[in-house]
Design an enzyme around this catalytic site. Structure first.
Site, PDB file in Angstrom:
ATOM      1  N   GLU A 181       0.796  -1.245   0.000  1.00  0.00           N
ATOM      2  CA  GLU A 181       0.000   0.000   0.000  1.00  0.00           C
ATOM      3  C   GLU A 181       0.823   1.287   0.000  1.00  0.00           C
ATOM      4  OE1 GLU A 181      -2.386  -0.450   3.519  1.00  0.00           O
ATOM      5  OE2 GLU A 181      -3.713  -1.880   2.566  1.00  0.00           O
TER       6      GLU A 181
ATOM      7  N   GLU B 139      -6.325 -10.635  -0.581  1.00  0.00           N
ATOM      8  CA  GLU B 139      -7.135 -10.306   0.603  1.00  0.00           C
ATOM      9  C   GLU B 139      -8.619 -10.203   0.253  1.00  0.00           C
ATOM     10  OE1 GLU B 139      -5.528  -6.961   2.762  1.00  0.00           O
ATOM     11  OE2 GLU B 139      -3.471  -7.492   2.281  1.00  0.00           O
TER      12      GLU B 139
HETATM   13  C1  GLA Z   1      -4.908  -4.219   4.585  1.00  0.00           C
HETATM   14  C2  GLA Z   1      -3.658  -4.969   4.952  1.00  0.00           C
HETATM   15  C3  GLA Z   1      -3.972  -6.228   5.725  1.00  0.00           C
HETATM   16  C4  GLA Z   1      -5.021  -6.015   6.785  1.00  0.00           C
HETATM   17  C5  GLA Z   1      -6.228  -5.388   6.190  1.00  0.00           C
HETATM   18  C6  GLA Z   1      -7.277  -5.138   7.257  1.00  0.00           C
HETATM   19  O1  GLA Z   1      -5.552  -4.690   3.500  1.00  0.00           O
HETATM   20  O2  GLA Z   1      -2.855  -5.303   3.851  1.00  0.00           O
HETATM   21  O3  GLA Z   1      -2.795  -6.667   6.324  1.00  0.00           O
HETATM   22  O4  GLA Z   1      -4.484  -5.197   7.785  1.00  0.00           O
HETATM   23  O5  GLA Z   1      -5.853  -4.152   5.623  1.00  0.00           O
HETATM   24  O6  GLA Z   1      -7.451  -6.205   8.101  1.00  0.00           O
END
Ligand code: GLA
Length: 650
Positions: A347, A473
């Site tokens: 990110e 994710e």
């Molecule tokens: C982001 C991060 C993850 C996690 C999510 C929320 O996507 O990459 O590690 O912290 O937020 O749970």
């Protein structure tokens, strides 16, 4: 999973019931849960507050029963003279008789002055004596009573001195009323549904993310074993958990060198990694360089939060040593785990643009980046990949990972970055987080079309640069409060379209990882974003992503057991090679030197084709008790009869 012979199954369930034992072979505290049983439910009407205590010697709180405008009845609990937001009432779960693996439900009403985020949090000490804090549920009070919503949680046996406590943003007077801690039900997974990892076995790995606390209930373990062949540690490998401030300061004091931050494993990571090792589950490493969950002291002189920011040169060395340190400690302790991927940078782009984040500290909660603060821009990314490439073994593939990755400006930024890294062979793939939102009455964000278009663009880049893609994710929320049949249908269709798109590009995608297991445990639980309900039953979106996909089950592909005489071991009987007759203890399938129901359970699972049931050659030889060649349910029946003292085993 194959069905056991009826007689054996009936006998097995009867023995299990006698011994009140779940199907995993060990007696678990979890099965003693009585849904709804009150552990501590109090409105403080009896003025008893002594079960709550302040949090250690530095906590100045004074906790009393108070009649100052309670939420209900005549009394509440008042916490005054607090010198910091973390000061507050704490209660030891052990002292309340709470047990590992059991699901608990906590809630409370709170009141605090001004504008205060009031939280129910969990504190525990891991096997290394390190303390962890977990904010579990919160509500904002601006001088009025508010309810901190119910939180459901469990803890595992390696979490010690587990405390539930209530804190607030500031050190204001805090009032608590109608506190409730009760037991939740114990759930079991549905065994007779398709396994996701089998359904998608020909395409890509299917993964999930889990934290140590989420892994505590047996049902979560069973769910992971049945459906997932990749695990991401939700928090435990992030910088805030891998960095050791005290040890870093001590090292600096001893050597005068302020470029070697000390890295150490934490017990919570071990909880998950031990599980992955035991069951041979590949792991995605997550994450090395990130603005979030990375303590500010890491970027400061003397490793103190209030110190001056260090210069770029120092930070580069700290980064190198940190990355080296993470691979060192994790791989030294877990050389046998298949860490097939690692997120190197997470990110790095701000505001869905192709630009760096704003400079600042993560603790300020505005998404600012201390990396940008020190480097001035995103020039920290390339060195991060250089160091990762230098210290990661070749089997660990390196990824750049981001969310809203399909937004045009951001995607262009990511692609430009990736091109630059690929030129020097520093990157192996792109991680698409894919935190998606389905909206009632309007198009989803992203719509399936937007997602597909974004994915197509990444696929083209991946093909051109010879990179891999992973969905890292995945979750898809529903609008708040939208949780009826219509919502479930819309979610099912959305998930199905997304998975179909991913399958279309299967040659370029090696893993699809969901961010969590059951809805209630999700970081976005309000939006019911996952495939399983709180009770571990499958949702409509589970069916929709399974329906229509042709697959081969593991029961027919992997259950062939080595044999000296035959290679057709996929039918009822499993042929056994006796390894050492002198070591044989008839019936001792799990080799614990006794014959009891855990042997029967293991054998039942093994015969049923459960890939999590590992039986060694010696165990198989021990399980051969019916006088006929080959392991079968007849052996299981004999062992069960032995446990019921009906026969003697030979
Ligand atoms: C982001 C991060 C993850 C996690 C999510 C929320 O996507 O990459 O590690 O912290 O937020 O749970």
């Amino acid at each position: 999973m194959k069905r056991l012979h009826q007689a054996a199954a009936a006998l097995l369930s009867c023995v299990l019931a006698m011994q009140s034992m779940p199907l995993n072979g060990t007696v678990q505290a979890a099965d003693s849960a009585e849904p709804g049983k009150e552990i501590l439910v109090t409105g403080f009407e009896d003025k008893a507050v002594s079960m709550f205590s302040k949090r250690g010697d530095d906590d100045t709180s004074v906790i009393t029963a108070s009649d100052e405008k309670p939420h209900s009845g005549d009394y509440c609990m008042a916490i005054k003279e607090r010198s910091d937001g973390w000061n507050g009432p704490s209660i030891s779960l052990e002292s309340l008789g709470c047990k590992p693996g059991v699901r608990y439900i906590a809630s409370a009403w709170v009141k605090a002055q001004w504008y205060n985020d009031c939280k129910i949090s969990l504190q525990y000490t891991d096997a290394d004596g390190e303390q962890h804090y977990n904010n579990m549920s919160s509500a904002i009070s601006q001088g009025e009573w508010v309810k901190i919503p119910e939180v459901k949680f469990s803890f595992s046996s390696d979490m010690k001195d587990v405390q539930l406590y209530i804190e607030s943003t500031d050190k204001v007077e805090l009032y608590v009323d109608d506190f409730s801690l009760t037991e939740g039900p114990t759930y079991h997974i549905q065994k007779d549904i398709p396994s996701l990892k089998e359904v998608y076995g020909d395409y890509f790995k299917i993964g999930t993310a889990v934290t140590a606390a989420e892994l505590a209930p047996d049902a979560t373990k069973d769910l992971i074993l049945k459906h997932f062949n990749s695990v991401t540690l939700g928090n435990e490998l992030k910088p805030e958990n891998m960095l050791d401030q005290k040890a870093s300061q001590a090292y600096l004091k001893e050597t005068g060198d302020d470029t070697v931050p000390q890295v150490k494993m934490n017990g919570a990571a071990r909880t998950i990694l031990d599980f992955c090792r035991e069951y041979n589950i590949p792991v995605r490493g997550h994450t090395l360089v990130w603005h979030s969950q990375t303590p500010t002291w890491f970027f400061k002189d003397d490793y103190t939060k209030d110190g001056e920011w260090v210069d770029k040169a120092t930070m580069l060395k700290r980064m190198e040593n940190y990355i080296k340190g993470v691979f060192d400690v994790v791989l030294t302790e877990y050389p046998d785990i298949d860490f097939y991927a690692w997120d190197v940078v997470n990110e790095a782009f701000g505001n869905d643009s192709g630009n760096p984040r704003d400079p600042g500290t993560y603790e300020a909660g505005r998404g600012e980046s201390a990396w940008v603060k020190v480097f001035g821009d995103n020039s920290f990314i390339k060195p991060a990949f250089q160091y990762a490439r230098k210290y990661a073994p070749a089997n660990i593939k390196l990824y750049y990972n981001d969310y809203n990755e399909y937004m045009t400006a951001k995607q262009d930024g990511i692609i430009e970055l990736v091109r630059d890294l690929a030129k020097d062979n520093l990157i192996d793939g792109i991680g698409m987080q894919s935190h998606l939102d389905i909206r009632k009455g309007s198009d989803a964000f992203p719509s399936t079309g937007t997602y597909a278009a974004g994915l197509k663009k990444y696929v083209e880049v991946a093909k051109e640069l010879n990179l891999d893609l992973q969905v890292t994710e995945l979750d898809a929320t529903l609008d708040k409060g939208f949780h009826d049949d219509e919502a479930m249908e819309i979610q099912a269709k959305y998930y199905s379209d997304i998975m179909d798109t991913l399958v279309k590009y299967k040659d370029n995608i090696s893993a699809v990882v969901f961010w969590g297991t059951t809805d209630d445990q999700s970081w976005r639980a309000w939006g019911y974003p996952l495939l399983f309900n709180e009770d571990y039953s499958k949702k409509e979106c589970f069916d929709s992503i399974v329906d229509g996909i042709q697959y081969t089950t593991a029961a027919s592909t992997t259950r062939v057991v080595r044999t000296t005489t035959t290679t057709t071991a996929t039918t009822e009987k499993i042929t056994v090679t006796t390894p050492d007759s002198s070591k044989r203890l008839a019936g001792d399938v799990n080799l614990d030197k006794s014959v009891d129901v855990s042997d029967a359970v293991l054998l039942a699972k093994f015969l049923g084709g459960d890939s999590s049931a590992k039986v060694t050659d010696q165990g198989k030889a021990n399980g051969e008790v019916d006088g006929k060649e080959g392991l079968s349910t007849d052996d299981l029946t004999m062992i069960l009869k032995y446990i019921c003292k009906l026969v003697v085993l030979k």
